[in-house]
Structures are given as C-alpha cells and as structure tokens.
Design a protein around this motif. Structure first.
Motif, PDB file in Angstrom:
ATOM      1  N   TYR A 134      11.635  17.133  12.512  1.00  0.00           N
ATOM      2  CA  TYR A 134      10.950  16.265  13.595  1.00  0.00           C
ATOM      3  C   TYR A 134      12.003  15.693  14.574  1.00  0.00           C
ATOM      4  O   TYR A 134      11.776  15.663  15.545  1.00  0.00           O
ATOM      5  N   SER A 135      13.222  15.238  13.831  1.00  0.00           N
ATOM      6  CA  SER A 135      14.018  14.729  14.888  1.00  0.00           C
ATOM      7  C   SER A 135      14.720  15.561  15.762  1.00  0.00           C
ATOM      8  O   SER A 135      14.740  15.386  17.157  1.00  0.00           O
ATOM      9  N   GLU A 136      15.266  16.869  15.423  1.00  0.00           N
ATOM     10  CA  GLU A 136      15.442  17.833  16.435  1.00  0.00           C
ATOM     11  C   GLU A 136      14.342  18.441  17.155  1.00  0.00           C
ATOM     12  O   GLU A 136      14.759  18.387  18.497  1.00  0.00           O
ATOM     13  N   TRP A 137      13.105  18.332  16.937  1.00  0.00           N
ATOM     14  CA  TRP A 137      11.898  18.732  17.901  1.00  0.00           C
ATOM     15  C   TRP A 137      11.940  17.626  18.932  1.00  0.00           C
ATOM     16  O   TRP A 137      11.813  18.073  20.158  1.00  0.00           O
ATOM     17  N   SER A 138      12.074  16.391  18.435  1.00  0.00           N
ATOM     18  CA  SER A 138      11.743  15.348  19.405  1.00  0.00           C
ATOM     19  C   SER A 138      12.798  15.134  20.365  1.00  0.00           C
ATOM     20  O   SER A 138      12.583  14.784  21.374  1.00  0.00           O
ATOM     21  N   GLU A 139      14.005  15.051  19.820  1.00  0.00           N
ATOM     22  CA  GLU A 139      15.258  14.894  20.485  1.00  0.00           C
ATOM     23  C   GLU A 139      15.411  16.064  21.508  1.00  0.00           C
ATOM     24  O   GLU A 139      15.715  15.828  22.902  1.00  0.00           O
ATOM     25  N   SER A 140      15.089  17.424  21.257  1.00  0.00           N
ATOM     26  CA  SER A 140      15.180  18.332  22.291  1.00  0.00           C
ATOM     27  C   SER A 140      14.038  18.283  23.411  1.00  0.00           C
ATOM     28  O   SER A 140      14.350  18.483  24.634  1.00  0.00           O
ATOM     29  N   ARG A 141      12.806  17.971  22.785  1.00  0.00           N
ATOM     30  CA  ARG A 141      11.944  17.639  23.629  1.00  0.00           C
ATOM     31  C   ARG A 141      12.019  16.717  24.842  1.00  0.00           C
ATOM     32  O   ARG A 141      11.939  16.643  26.189  1.00  0.00           O
ATOM     33  N   THR A 157       7.221   3.195  12.374  1.00  0.00           N
ATOM     34  CA  THR A 157       7.830   4.318  12.427  1.00  0.00           C
ATOM     35  C   THR A 157       6.880   5.680  12.327  1.00  0.00           C
ATOM     36  O   THR A 157       6.987   6.598  13.057  1.00  0.00           O
ATOM     37  N   LEU A 158       6.176   5.568  11.377  1.00  0.00           N
ATOM     38  CA  LEU A 158       5.065   6.749  11.297  1.00  0.00           C
ATOM     39  C   LEU A 158       4.151   6.907  12.388  1.00  0.00           C
ATOM     40  O   LEU A 158       3.878   7.620  12.790  1.00  0.00           O
ATOM     41  N   LEU A 209       9.910   9.910  20.250  1.00  0.00           N
ATOM     42  CA  LEU A 209      11.411  10.061  19.584  1.00  0.00           C
ATOM     43  C   LEU A 209      11.837   8.609  18.705  1.00  0.00           C
ATOM     44  O   LEU A 209      11.549   7.783  19.007  1.00  0.00           O
ATOM     45  N   VAL A 210      12.114   9.226  17.438  1.00  0.00           N
ATOM     46  CA  VAL A 210      12.248   8.131  16.435  1.00  0.00           C
ATOM     47  C   VAL A 210      13.935   8.361  16.226  1.00  0.00           C
ATOM     48  O   VAL A 210      14.326   9.756  16.066  1.00  0.00           O
ATOM     49  N   ARG A 213      17.841   8.367  14.422  1.00  0.00           N
ATOM     50  CA  ARG A 213      17.941   8.811  12.967  1.00  0.00           C
ATOM     51  C   ARG A 213      18.064   7.760  11.961  1.00  0.00           C
ATOM     52  O   ARG A 213      17.698   7.876  10.771  1.00  0.00           O
ATOM     53  N   PRO A 214      18.808   6.685  12.327  1.00  0.00           N
ATOM     54  CA  PRO A 214      18.814   5.538  11.530  1.00  0.00           C
ATOM     55  C   PRO A 214      17.539   5.127  10.679  1.00  0.00           C
ATOM     56  O   PRO A 214      17.263   4.711   9.662  1.00  0.00           O
ATOM     57  N   VAL A 215      16.487   5.191  11.765  1.00  0.00           N
ATOM     58  CA  VAL A 215      15.119   4.651  11.382  1.00  0.00           C
ATOM     59  C   VAL A 215      14.449   5.931  10.525  1.00  0.00           C
ATOM     60  O   VAL A 215      13.695   5.604   9.437  1.00  0.00           O
ATOM     61  N   LEU A 216      14.851   6.958  10.898  1.00  0.00           N
ATOM     62  CA  LEU A 216      14.138   8.169   9.888  1.00  0.00           C
ATOM     63  C   LEU A 216      14.718   7.797   8.471  1.00  0.00           C
ATOM     64  O   LEU A 216      14.057   8.244   7.450  1.00  0.00           O
ATOM     65  N   GLY A 217      16.185   7.523   8.338  1.00  0.00           N
ATOM     66  CA  GLY A 217      16.668   7.238   7.128  1.00  0.00           C
ATOM     67  C   GLY A 217      15.954   6.407   6.287  1.00  0.00           C
ATOM     68  O   GLY A 217      15.787   6.619   5.176  1.00  0.00           O
TER      69      GLY A 217
END
Length: 494
Positions: free
Chosen positions: A270-277, A384-385, A393-394, A396-400
């Motif tokens: 999800y992070s990779e998809w949202s960051e690239s978008r 976050t959800l 975009l979320v 990475r620290p929050v995703l942790g």
C-alpha cells in the motif's frame, strides 16, 4: 530513479506532518545519546534486580502448580540423546517432553518446549558452577541448591526463574527499540520504564512458566515487522521470522503472531502504491517483490525456528496436538470442568481481564492511564485505516502502528473470550500497552498548548510513580517475607 525516490520521501514527510501532529519531538527526545543510553542501562539493571529479587522465595515449596509440574516432571528427566537415531525416535528420546520413555506413554505437556530446554540448560549450568560458588563463599544452602539443580525440583525451578527474569529484562530493551521506532526516542525510553515497573511482569518472572518467554519473542517479531515496513530491509524479515517461530515455540497460543509479516507486506504494498501515485512515478518493482517474497520467507523462517527449538512438536505431532489443542483447548474454553478454572465461571469475557490487569497487574494509577493510551492508539489506527480507505498517502511510521494492532486484536480477541482467565495470559499484551501509553504521554508533552503539556506531565508522573510504588511494594510485601504457606503452617503448629 533518484528524483522518483526523492519525490516519494518528500511526500511521505509531508504526510507525516499532516497525520502526526502529536509526534513533535518533546524535550525527552532531545536528550543526548549518552544520557538516553545511561538511563536505559539503569532501567535494565533495575528491572533485572526486581525480577530476580529473592528468586527462591518459596524455598522449594512449588507454590505455582504449572511450575511445579514443569520443574518436577518434565524438566528434570531431560537428557541429550545418545545418538542421532535416538534423537529421531520420539518414543525413545529422553529429550521429548511429550513422551515418557520409561512408561512408553504420552505425557500431557502443554507448555513451550523452547523455554523448557533453556531452563534445563540453565540448571545444568548452575550444577556445574556449584564448586565455584562454594569457593566464592556463597551460603551452604545456595551451593547445595545449585549442586542439585539438574535433578531436583527446587533447583530446577530457580534455574527456570532466572531464565524467565533474563528474558523479561530483554523485553524491556525490545520495548525501548519498538517504542523508539513508533513514537520516538523519548517514548521508547518511557515505555521501557513503564514496563520495567509493571508489577505483573515482575511477578511472572519469579516463576518457571513460559509466558515471559513468549512475550519477549512476540515483541521481537513485531519490532522486526515494523522494520520491514519502515526500512524494507532483510534484517526486518529475519527478526520477524525468528521472533515469530520462537514465540510459538515458547507458547502455542502465540500463533496469531504469524499475521504480523502478512500485514507488514500489505502495508509495504500500500505504501509503495500510494507514494508512487502521489509522486506520479512508476512503483518500485523491487519493493513490491520484497513484500511478496517476504511473506513466504518469514513464514518458512518461523517454521524453521520452531522446529529447531521444538523438534518433538513435529516429530511427535500427535502427542503435541493432543496436549495443546485438545486437552488445553478444552480447559481454557471450559469444556473440561477443572477445579482450578471454576473460579472463572460467570465472569465477563474481555472485561474481567481488563479489570484484573488495571487493579492488580498494573494498579489503578498506571492502569487507568494505560487505558487512555490504548484508547488513543485505537483512535489513531482507526484514522489511519480511514485514510487508507480513502486512498490517501499514509506515512511509514504510522503504518508501523498497524503491526501492533495486528497482534493485539487477534490475540486479545481469542484469549479474552476464554473461560479460563489467568492473569498471565495477558503477559504478551502488556509491552504493547506500555508503548501506546508512552506514545500518548510523549505526544501530550509535545503539544504547543500549555495545559496539554501540563496534563501530559501530570499523567506521566501518575503512571510512572504509580508503577514504581506498586512494583516495589509488591516485591517488598511478597519476596521480603516468608511465603504465606510457611507463615500459616507455623501458626497452626503453635
């Protein structure tokens, strides 16, 4: 490629500022490194002292029934096999706790194999050190206990207790590392302090029961999963896989920890998809491959760690499943009517555990503040959800933080519904509760509004001083006095 990476980092930093207004660095996070680590060493030393204080407090009476069973019936007969062939045969190996070689019948060993082996190895170490202890001038009783540690219940119990105390002290260190990853260095240090002075952790370290070991490796696995999400490194995969395998090898109820690498991989994708978008650049295929291959890699690593440390759970799988799933499952669900679980009939699922932890495991000051920390953490993760549902975009620290809940929700959801509600079942929950509590307190201390900072300072003092008082009072009241069995017996004789 460099511009793409820079764009992703810039957008991630922007999202961090938007989503984490509470994560501004407070004064505690600006402490010099040498002072932070000096305080951490002091916490580890204090935590170890509390956990080993008068470790033989019951003088071999065997006051914990599970410990008595482990030390007397399962640990003392363990021996290394004479050959590889004997090791491979679960019905002939003296290392198999699930089978009585002498009686050729299955044994109902429902505890973790890895801590059992560690305790037996520690007992052999005490036995070997007995002559040195005698020359060093230790008391006659201590030397005698060490000399018989590998064959007698009381010595084996003390050896196992020392192992649990060391592992729980390691948990304090891991809580610092995980808290630092999620909420900053100040929160990591505060979380380590809160856990070091949690009375229930001190109590459980005084018994050769497997819960502290399972807790240690559960925290290790979640820390590794957070590293997976934040750094996308192989170190994270390794820590997650090994930690999960050892947690399950310590106690089979830790099985929900296998959700951690799966959720971590989903967060990475999800992070990779949202960051690239957000940066309007193609997704990094290597990161996607890392996430997809990370799931089978960590799970295989967990299986390998479990097999190496609990070989007879697989070599003698019928006895293992009978003991852990059938017999233990019937006990915790109340299907089997045991005298020691009747006290839990008509207690309220989930709420009984919470009430017992707040009143006794942590005591009211720390317990009530920790409820606020859990509520704060839950509110943050729901936010976050919601951001993820809206395809925002979320950072990475929050995703942790999702990894903490990937453990807490399934474990508490399953365990909290049990009929059997022994307080020690919440041992793998406590470190994460302390991390969330520290996150809330440090966030309040970092707020620009004065009354919020003052309330954060007040709550920090209440939680920390309450934990210190309750744990020290517990150690003094229990371990600095004779066990009540002896006190009552003397009174009866008189």
């Amino acid at each position: 490629a460099q511009l793409s990476q820079a764009a992703r980092q810039l957008n991630a930093a922007s999202a961090l500022t938007t989503l984490l207004p509470l994560n501004a660095a407070p004064a505690a996070s600006r402490l010099p490194n040498w002072l932070v680590y000096l305080l951490l060493i002091a916490l580890l030393a204090t935590g170890l002292a509390l956990r080993t204080w008068h470790v033989g407090f019951d003088y071999g009476a065997g006051s914990h029934p599970d410990e008595r069973s482990t030390a007397c019936f399962y640990a003392t007969p363990l021996r290394l096999p004479d050959s590889w062939e004997q090791f491979q045969d679960p019905h002939q190996s003296p290392l198999n706790p699930l089978w009585s070689v002498a009686e050729q019948r299955a044994r109902s060993f429902t505890y973790g194999h890895f801590p059992l082996y560690l305790g037996a190895a520690a007992a052999q170490g005490l036995h070997a050190l007995a002559p040195l202890a005698e020359r060093a001038g230790l008391s006659t009783d201590t030397v005698a206990m060490m000399a018989r540690a590998n064959v007698a219940c009381d010595g084996m119990a003390v050896a196992g207790r020392l192992v649990m105390a060391l592992l729980d002290t390691l948990t304090i260190l891991l809580v610092f590392f995980l808290g630092r990853r999620l909420f900053g260095r100040g929160a990591g240090l505060l979380a380590a302090a809160l856990y070091a002075f949690t009375a229930q952790a001190v109590q459980l370290s005084h018994f050769f029961a497997m819960d502290p070991a399972s807790t240690t490796f559960t925290v290790l696995a979640i820390w590794g999963a957070v590293i997976m999400v934040q750094d996308r490194s192989w170190r994270g995969l390794f820590l997650t896989g090994v930690g999960a395998g050892l947690a399950i090898a310590s106690k089979f109820s830790a099985l929900p920890i296998l959700a951690a690498p799966v959720v971590a991989a989903m967060c990475i994708l999800y992070s990779e998809w949202s960051e690239s978008r957000e940066a309007d650049v193609p997704a990094d295929g290597r990161t996607q491959l890392y996430a997809l291959l990370g799931i089978p890699f960590t799970l295989l690593l967990a299986v390998a760690a479990f097999f190496v440390t609990s070989p007879y759970a697989i070599l003698d799988w019928r006895s293992f499943l009978q003991a852990t799933l059938v017999e233990q499952g019937a006990m915790v669900r109340g299907v089997a009517d045991m005298p020691f679980t009747r006290q839990y009939r008509n207690t309220i699922p989930y709420l009984y555990f919470i009430q017992q932890q707040v009143q006794w495991g942590m005591w009211w000051p720390l317990g009530i503040v920790s409820l606020g920390g859990v509520g704060w953490g839950l509110w943050r993760i729901l936010g976050t959800l919601w951001q993820m549902v809206r395809r925002r975009l979320v950072a990475r620290p929050v995703l942790g933080e999702l990894l903490v809940w990937a453990w807490l929700i399934p474990y508490f959801g399953l365990t909290g519904a049990f009929l059997a509600k022994f307080n020690r079942y919440m041992s793998p929950v406590l470190p994460f509760v302390m991390i969330l509590t520290a996150g809330l307190l440090v966030a309040l201390l970092a707020r620009p509004v004065p009354w919020q900072r003052w309330s954060g300072a007040l709550l920090t003092l209440v939680a920390l001083l309450g934990g210190i008082f309750w744990s020290v009072a517990y150690v003094n009241g229990v371990y600095n006095r004779d066990h009540t069995w002896y006190t009552a017996s003397r009174w009866m004789y008189e």
